[in-house]
Design an enzyme around this catalytic site. Structure first.
Site, PDB file in Angstrom:
ATOM      1  CB  SER A  22      67.958 -51.075  11.303  1.00 42.28           C
ATOM      2  OG  SER A  22      66.788 -51.659  10.779  1.00 42.28           O
ATOM      3  CE  LYS A  23      66.497 -50.268  18.985  1.00 39.85           C
ATOM      4  NZ  LYS A  23      66.792 -51.332  19.958  1.00 39.85           N
ATOM      5  NE  ARG A  24      63.912 -52.047   8.521  1.00 39.14           N
ATOM      6  CZ  ARG A  24      64.589 -52.840   7.690  1.00 39.14           C
ATOM      7  NH1 ARG A  24      64.038 -53.936   7.214  1.00 39.14           N
ATOM      8  NH2 ARG A  24      65.801 -52.526   7.314  1.00 39.14           N
ATOM      9  CG  HIS A  25      66.961 -56.646  10.730  1.00 36.18           C
ATOM     10  ND1 HIS A  25      67.574 -55.513  10.260  1.00 36.18           N
ATOM     11  CD2 HIS A  25      66.425 -57.256   9.648  1.00 36.18           C
ATOM     12  CE1 HIS A  25      67.428 -55.456   8.946  1.00 36.18           C
ATOM     13  NE2 HIS A  25      66.739 -56.490   8.554  1.00 36.18           N
ATOM     14  N   GLY A  26      65.143 -56.544  15.209  1.00 38.28           N
ATOM     15  CA  GLY A  26      65.173 -56.988  16.602  1.00 38.28           C
ATOM     16  C   GLY A  26      66.254 -56.252  17.371  1.00 38.28           C
TER      17      GLY A  26
END
Ligand code: GLU
Length: 483
Positions: free
Chosen positions: A252-256
């Site tokens: 997800s976005k958290r991972h870049g």
């Protein structure tokens, strides 16, 4: 039999790397088998679908080099390949299934469905549709509809029954229809569900292999039964594992970055991203990790896709991109670098400035992982001395105790050099280190900061040669007078 595969993105968001990976696996298998690769747009979610997202997805596929033989934008025997243009066809199929009594009108209102769902849940029964309208006599149901009563259309799951198929990734799958409710085909406003639209398209487009994300596996028994009810030929399915981040949680976005466009903008090469994505869930025999796409096409089999979730490792992708950047022919590297160089310079380069860049470019190519790394490395070649010799850089320079003698000595030596090339500069400045009794780190760092404005730069002697004597002396002089 020639193979026909498709990728069917929903244009409800920008092109995601996961969509890129699914498209790639379908494309690789189509190319491996000499078949047809199709791009279809699943835009039945009219509230969330946007043309801009469709454009982004198609641009992403093109950038990755995943060309398609039929589909949106390229045409083919099936019209526009957009589901929103096929509502008439989906209604036609739903009505035919009602006539054949493999589907039925459902008069339950959303409120009734919700009440009964809550009751079922409270009683510990499965929350799916309870089948109430399945019991309505077909003639009665027709009268009610003719009298104007609104109805959805539900599929009559064969009961008792099971669906069995061999998934190319997950092996034998067997699902008892006890666990599959009579799902909706058409909503009461006549809009098709994903199950109907996707299956009708797969049957009409004669798709032979459906390779898609594992999250869609629970839908597949429905699609198989619907295909059979339509008299269609069952496709072979392959459910591809999802992609997780390094922490084991779904990507997800958290991972870049998630969007393919973000990778374009961040300076990745399409061939590197394709190589990287091809290994997310698939690995050819042997342990090579860098190979051209022609090799993936030669080796790719859906049966070699692994069951476990793939892990998206940005550091590995960056490493891989660096390998691809280094492998570029130098004139191709220069072409790709040009926009980043000009952006860093802040103006279009003159021929003389371009030749400064070209002098250094082999060294930049050696070191860049991403094309976006290039600008910072070469900016110093194109700016004036006030941009380089700032109060901040002076602060760094004077933190070296020998900065003053180093700069003075270097000015003197560089002024009197016969040739201002890399070897002469190096010999002369190594002489300076000997004379002052300094190692390279301590002795050259103040010069590097004065000349490039940074403690990290391309190799110093080559950088000086590329800048030219006049500019080098100008910067050293500015540093000396401001210390
Ligand atoms: N449109 C679906 C999605 O974007 C894919 C449908 C399918 O592959 O069957 O998730």
């Amino acid at each position: 039999m020639t193979t026909r595969l498709r990728v069917a993105p929903s244009p409800t968001g920008a092109m995601h790397v996961g969509t890129g990976r699914t498209a790639l696996f379908n494309w690789l298998f189509a190319r491996h088998t000499g078949g047809t690769f199709i791009v279809r747009i699943d835009d039945t979610d009219t509230a969330r679908s946007e043309k801009a997202f469709e454009d982004d997805i198609l641009a992403g596929l093109r950038w990755l080099g995943l060309d398609w033989d039929e589909g949106v934008g390229v045409g083919g025997p099936h019209g526009s390949y957009r589901q929103s243009d096929r509502y008439g066809r989906y209604e036609e199929v739903a009505e035919k299934l009602i006539a054949e009594e493999t589907a039925y009108p459902c008069f339950c209102t959303p409120g009734e469905l919700e009440t009964r769902r809550a009751e079922a849940e409270a009683a510990g029964r499965p929350p799916g549709y309870d089948g109430r309208c399945r019991a309505i006599d077909a003639v009665d149901a027709r009268h009610r509809r003719n009298a104007g009563e609104r109805a959805a259309v539900r599929f009559k799951m064969p009961r008792p029954g099971t669906t069995e198929f061999v998934d190319l990734v997950r092996g034998e799958i067997r699902v008892d229809h006890q666990h599959v409710d009579d799902f909706v085909l058409l909503r009461s406003d006549r809009r098709p569900t994903y199950h109907l639209a996707s299956t009708v398209d797969d049957v009409d487009y004669e798709i032979t292999h459906v390779a898609r994300g594992e999250d869609l596996l629970p839908s597949t028994p429905r699609h198989v039964q619907l295909t059979l009810a339509m008299g269609g030929k069952e496709a072979t399915y392959a459910h591809i594992p999802l992609i997780n981040g390094p922490d084991g949680k779904r990507l997800s976005k958290r991972h870049g970055a998630q969007g393919v466009t973000e990778y374009v903008d961040a300076g990745y090469l399409p061939e590197a991203l394709v190589n990287y994505l091809s290994l997310l869930g698939w690995s050819p025999s042997g342990d090579a990790s860098i190979f051209p796409v022609t090799e993936s096409i030669r080796l790719f089999e859906l049966t070699d896709v692994q069951k476990n979730p793939a892990v998206f490792d940005r550091a590995k992708l960056d490493w891989m991109n660096g390998e691809y950047v280094r492998a570029l022919p130098s004139d191709r590297f220069n072409d790709l670098a040009a926009p980043y160089v000009e952006q860093a310079a802040g103006h279009p380069l003159s021929p003389e400035e371009w030749s400064r860049f070209e002098q250094l470019s082999p060294l930049i190519q050696e070191r860049a992982k991403l094309l976006t790394d290039i600008g910072d490395q070469v900016r110093f070649l194109f700016v004036d001395h006030d941009t380089v010799v700032t109060p901040e850089t002076i602060g760094i320079i004077v933190s070296f105790p020998e900065a003053k003698p180093i700069i003075e000595n270097a000015i003197e030596r560089l002024t009197s050099l016969a040739e201002f090339d890399h070897e002469s500069i190096e010999t002369s400045l190594r002489g300076m280190l000997d004379e002052l009794g300094l190692n390279a780190r301590k002795g050259l760092q103040p010069l590097r900061v004065a000349i490039t404005g940074s403690t990290v730069s391309p190799p110093l002697f080559e950088s000086m040669a590329a800048l030219g004597r006049e500019t080098v002396l100008d910067r050293l002089d500015a540093a000396r007078s401001r210390m």
